[in-house]
Motif scaffolding. Structure first.
Motif, PDB file in Angstrom:
ATOM      1  N   TRP A 420     -75.507 -15.570   8.627  1.00 44.73           N
ATOM      2  CA  TRP A 420     -74.443 -15.654   9.309  1.00 44.73           C
ATOM      3  C   TRP A 420     -73.766 -14.375   9.619  1.00 44.73           C
ATOM      4  O   TRP A 420     -73.227 -13.852  10.655  1.00 44.73           O
ATOM      5  CB  TRP A 420     -73.563 -16.747   8.835  1.00 44.73           C
ATOM      6  N   GLN A 421     -73.573 -13.719   8.426  1.00 41.94           N
ATOM      7  CA  GLN A 421     -72.570 -12.303   8.532  1.00 41.94           C
ATOM      8  C   GLN A 421     -73.496 -11.156   9.176  1.00 41.94           C
ATOM      9  O   GLN A 421     -73.071 -10.648   9.999  1.00 41.94           O
ATOM     10  CB  GLN A 421     -72.505 -12.126   7.159  1.00 41.94           C
ATOM     11  N   GLN A 422     -74.824 -11.384   8.868  1.00 38.47           N
ATOM     12  CA  GLN A 422     -75.730 -10.398   9.438  1.00 38.47           C
ATOM     13  C   GLN A 422     -76.055 -10.411  10.861  1.00 38.47           C
ATOM     14  O   GLN A 422     -76.160  -9.423  11.663  1.00 38.47           O
ATOM     15  CB  GLN A 422     -77.178 -10.310   8.711  1.00 38.47           C
ATOM     16  N   GLU A 423     -76.395 -11.495  11.235  1.00 41.08           N
ATOM     17  CA  GLU A 423     -76.742 -11.814  12.821  1.00 41.08           C
ATOM     18  C   GLU A 423     -75.418 -12.255  13.577  1.00 41.08           C
ATOM     19  O   GLU A 423     -75.590 -11.816  15.077  1.00 41.08           O
ATOM     20  CB  GLU A 423     -77.703 -13.072  12.634  1.00 41.08           C
ATOM     21  N   LEU A 424     -74.211 -12.710  13.234  1.00 38.10           N
ATOM     22  CA  LEU A 424     -73.418 -13.082  13.766  1.00 38.10           C
ATOM     23  C   LEU A 424     -71.970 -12.249  13.690  1.00 38.10           C
ATOM     24  O   LEU A 424     -70.900 -12.639  14.493  1.00 38.10           O
ATOM     25  CB  LEU A 424     -73.327 -14.704  13.813  1.00 38.10           C
ATOM     26  N   GLY A 425     -72.058 -11.752  12.405  1.00 38.55           N
ATOM     27  CA  GLY A 425     -70.712 -11.071  12.271  1.00 38.55           C
ATOM     28  C   GLY A 425     -69.512 -12.155  11.508  1.00 38.55           C
ATOM     29  O   GLY A 425     -68.470 -11.900  11.373  1.00 38.55           O
ATOM     30  N   ILE A 426     -70.075 -13.097  11.313  1.00 41.57           N
ATOM     31  CA  ILE A 426     -69.339 -14.499  10.757  1.00 41.57           C
ATOM     32  C   ILE A 426     -69.462 -14.376   9.206  1.00 41.57           C
ATOM     33  O   ILE A 426     -70.380 -14.434   8.453  1.00 41.57           O
ATOM     34  CB  ILE A 426     -69.700 -15.569  11.103  1.00 41.57           C
ATOM     35  N   ASN A 427     -67.993 -14.244   8.575  1.00 39.69           N
ATOM     36  CA  ASN A 427     -67.855 -14.402   6.916  1.00 39.69           C
ATOM     37  C   ASN A 427     -67.873 -15.661   6.677  1.00 39.69           C
ATOM     38  O   ASN A 427     -67.090 -16.466   7.240  1.00 39.69           O
ATOM     39  CB  ASN A 427     -66.755 -13.330   6.767  1.00 39.69           C
ATOM     40  N   ALA A 428     -68.486 -16.193   5.680  1.00 37.46           N
ATOM     41  CA  ALA A 428     -68.321 -17.282   4.933  1.00 37.46           C
ATOM     42  C   ALA A 428     -68.288 -17.078   3.181  1.00 37.46           C
ATOM     43  O   ALA A 428     -68.866 -16.396   2.883  1.00 37.46           O
ATOM     44  CB  ALA A 428     -69.623 -18.315   5.383  1.00 37.46           C
ATOM     45  N   THR A 429     -67.714 -18.295   2.661  1.00 39.58           N
ATOM     46  CA  THR A 429     -67.493 -18.402   1.226  1.00 39.58           C
ATOM     47  C   THR A 429     -68.305 -19.590   0.696  1.00 39.58           C
ATOM     48  O   THR A 429     -68.502 -20.373   1.684  1.00 39.58           O
ATOM     49  CB  THR A 429     -66.235 -18.217   0.597  1.00 39.58           C
ATOM     50  N   ILE A 430     -68.565 -19.490  -0.446  1.00 36.08           N
ATOM     51  CA  ILE A 430     -69.171 -20.845  -0.847  1.00 36.08           C
ATOM     52  C   ILE A 430     -68.441 -21.349  -2.098  1.00 36.08           C
ATOM     53  O   ILE A 430     -67.692 -20.506  -2.991  1.00 36.08           O
ATOM     54  CB  ILE A 430     -70.662 -20.215  -1.590  1.00 36.08           C
ATOM     55  N   SER A 431     -68.211 -22.680  -1.946  1.00 42.09           N
ATOM     56  CA  SER A 431     -67.463 -23.316  -3.136  1.00 42.09           C
ATOM     57  C   SER A 431     -68.336 -24.544  -3.553  1.00 42.09           C
ATOM     58  O   SER A 431     -69.462 -24.841  -2.782  1.00 42.09           O
ATOM     59  CB  SER A 431     -66.163 -23.951  -2.468  1.00 42.09           C
ATOM     60  N   SER A 432     -68.410 -24.660  -4.864  1.00 41.62           N
ATOM     61  CA  SER A 432     -69.315 -25.556  -5.753  1.00 41.62           C
ATOM     62  C   SER A 432     -68.248 -26.514  -6.350  1.00 41.62           C
ATOM     63  O   SER A 432     -67.360 -26.139  -6.906  1.00 41.62           O
ATOM     64  CB  SER A 432     -69.977 -24.885  -6.453  1.00 41.62           C
ATOM     65  N   GLN A 433     -68.702 -27.864  -6.255  1.00 40.25           N
ATOM     66  CA  GLN A 433     -68.103 -28.942  -6.948  1.00 40.25           C
ATOM     67  C   GLN A 433     -69.191 -29.769  -7.606  1.00 40.25           C
ATOM     68  O   GLN A 433     -70.285 -29.701  -6.969  1.00 40.25           O
ATOM     69  CB  GLN A 433     -67.195 -29.835  -5.845  1.00 40.25           C
ATOM     70  N   ASP A 434     -68.754 -30.466  -8.730  1.00 43.80           N
ATOM     71  CA  ASP A 434     -69.721 -31.225  -9.469  1.00 43.80           C
ATOM     72  C   ASP A 434     -70.129 -32.366  -8.582  1.00 43.80           C
ATOM     73  O   ASP A 434     -69.241 -32.761  -7.723  1.00 43.80           O
ATOM     74  CB  ASP A 434     -69.238 -31.926 -10.766  1.00 43.80           C
ATOM     75  N   TRP A 435     -71.221 -32.900  -8.750  1.00 45.69           N
ATOM     76  CA  TRP A 435     -71.748 -33.995  -7.752  1.00 45.69           C
ATOM     77  C   TRP A 435     -70.780 -34.994  -7.233  1.00 45.69           C
ATOM     78  O   TRP A 435     -70.818 -35.449  -6.169  1.00 45.69           O
ATOM     79  CB  TRP A 435     -72.975 -34.405  -8.175  1.00 45.69           C
TER      80      TRP A 435
END
Length: 553
Positions: A420-435
């Motif tokens: 998404w960042q490379q192709e569209l210039g959109i920045n995104a973050t990742i959040s993780s939660q236990d199942w």
């Protein structure tokens, strides 16, 4: 589906699975034994096996559970009117026999005379009536209430228009259950083997509605095993049920279900001989574990990203389509997951039949986009145009979005947000939660983008498509389209095969137009199994069964 071939259709599906398995792993049989010290010991208490099918479950209540790993525990402690046997057939379970009326609307099940609850209490037909009424009761808020929406008055009850007592199920006597359908349903017997339809003890559940699953003394089932202990975040221990009607054919005396979420921990435990079975492993270890305990089987399921369409940044369908087209699915399956997965170009996966049973639904479907590697550049070009049309040329002005995952999905998420960042210039973050937390957060809609996966509940494309109706219990995208709802309603009101299939293709086309989800790949089932574990079986629906296993010396 053939009108009276529910069990045959699943056999056909399992045959397909075996073909996929053969192509991927040489008939699914590993060549060498990876350890010499694995569990599976005969002790003073009999045969004890140690396995892992997933992390701490959110619930093991048959009515409330929505997860495959939760279903594994439920399948060992409870049994429906029907069940899946080791050969993949839908056969009689708690019911010893059944009859179907000529019009396909009335099913009459005879309960086994020797059926009992795990505490020795006689089993009666009322248990199914109570469980099914509880399932559709709006007060229960079961996300799987729609699984029996073909039963007479179910939809009206779920809408709050009728009392649950009006559901088309009744006990004719202590050993006879009669179910009346609103529309003939070719896969109904498969529904009768699905965990949400399992029987419940009304006296226990009604007295302890929130806590009955937490205590072995109240977690009373009718299946081959009894809950012995539940050490949260660590282990669920189940013991053979001496009151099960088929106890003489049950294998292990004790099953220790180790609760594991981290894939590296699962692999280490398997290699160290601490478990005989581990459900999944790190993708980077797939090549090394080939012929050392790794099995790869075909599975009816799709891995996808769920987009919260109520979120301001994702309300525009052009944005959702741009995010979809910018993903290189071939890179993900070949360089990230590496488990024989197939790039997904629709939502309904391969393996389900179309009008002609020799043709797959997916084969006939209009593809949402091309997954030919040669077309990726054109996909990205179209994605950039769509993003510009939405007012975010080159990603300028588009807010940073968050992709929510649970542990074990980091590598896929990292690949996606990089694209998404490379192709569209959109920045995104990742959040993780236990199942358990992750599942609840996603269900409540408290997210922007979340990883998701769906396995068939039965052998029919509607098992994938009906989850996206407005207000549906599993509609985590919060998607709503009146045209889509109308099509799904028509599907469920029809028993004509061609009409149903044609309507489902139309519905999938609507879903493609709105793109509330981003399919990534069609699942394969990867698991680690010792050579010593014999009699284990699984289904393309993702369920794992250990009740018939033995351990070779």
């Amino acid at each position: 589906m053939k009108k009276s071939v529910t069990r045959k259709s699943l056999v056909m599906l399992l045959a397909l699975t075996m073909l996929v398995t053969t192509a991927l792993t040489g008939c699914g049989k590993k060549a060498t034994n990876n350890t010499g010290n694995q569990t599976g010991n005969d002790t003073a208490d009999g045969l004890v096996i140690d396995v892992s099918v997933g992390p701490e479950p959110e619930t093991i209540d048959p009515t409330i559970n929505t997860t495959v790993d939760g279903a594994a525990y439920i399948n060992h402690a409870f049994e429906g009117l029907m069940k899946l046997d080791p050969e993949g057939n839908i056969v009689e379970g708690t019911a010893e026999s059944y009859e179907v009326s000529e019009d396909g609307l009335v099913y009459t099940f005879k309960i086994r005379d020797n059926a009992k609850w795990s505490d020795g209490t006689p089993f009666t037909a009322d248990a199914f009536v109570y469980a099914w009424q509880r399932l559709v009761d709006p007060a229960t808020a079961s996300q799987y209430n729609y699984i029996i929406d073909m039963v007479k008055n179910a939809n009206e009850i779920m809408a709050g228009e009728m009392d649950k007592s009006e559901l088309g199920i009744k006990a004719l006597d202590e050993k006879t259950v009669e179910v009346t359908l609103a529309v003939a349903t070719p896969y109904f017997l498969e529904i009768c083997a699905f965990p949400a339809t399992f029987p419940l003890r009304e006296d226990i559940v009604s007295a302890n509605p929130d806590t009955w699953i937490q205590d072995a003394s109240t977690y009373i089932g009718n299946g081959p095993y009894i809950l012995d202990t539940w050490d949260h975040q660590s282990m669920i221990v189940m013991k053979k049920n001496p009151n099960y009607y088929g106890v003489e054919k049950v294998g292990p005396d004790t099953i220790n279900f180790h609760l594991m979420e981290d894939k590296n921990t699962i692999l280490a435990s398997f290699e160290n001989g601490e478990i005989l079975f581990g459900d999944d492993l790190p993708s980077e270890e797939i090549e090394r574990m080939t012929d050392k305990g790794l099995y790869i089987q075909g599975q009816l399921g799709t891995y996808f990203l769920c987009l919260n369409v109520e979120n301001e940044a994702l309300k525009d369908a052009n944005v959702r389509k741009a995010l979809t087209l910018a993903i290189d699915r071939n890179y993900i399956v070949n360089s990230v997951t590496k488990g024989g997965q197939q790039p997904a170009d629709t939502f309904v996966p391969t393996g389900l039949s179309d009008v002609e049973t020799t043709t797959e639904f997916h084969e006939v479907s209009n593809k949402w986009y091309s997954v030919d590697p040669a077309d990726y550049e054109a996909n990205v070009k179209e994605a950039k145009k769509l993003l510009a049309d939405a007012g975010y040329a080159d990603g300028k002005g588009f807010p940073t979005v968050e992709l929510m995952i649970n542990p074990g999905h980091e590598s896929i998420a990292e690949a996606v947000i990089y694209m998404w960042q490379q192709e569209l210039g959109i920045n995104a973050t990742i959040s993780s939660q236990d199942w358990a937390v992750f599942s609840d957060t996603r269900s409540s809609g408290d997210y922007q983008i979340a990883r998701h996966g769906w396995l068939a509940d039965y052998n029919d494309p509607i098992s994938f498509l009906d989850m996206w109706v407005t207000g549906g219990g599993n509609n985590d995208a919060k998607y709503s389209n009146t045209e889509y709802d109308k099509l799904i309603k028509q599907v469920k009101a029809s028993s004509d095969r061609k009409e149903r299939i044609d309507l489902m293709h139309q519905a999938e086309d609507v879903l493609a137009k709105d793109m509330p989800i981003i399919p990534l790949y069609f699942y394969t089932d990867l698991y680690l199994k010792s050579d010593k574990l014999e009699g284990f079986y699984t289904s393309p629906l993702g369920f794992k069964f250990f009740s018939n296993v033995s351990v070779a010396e």
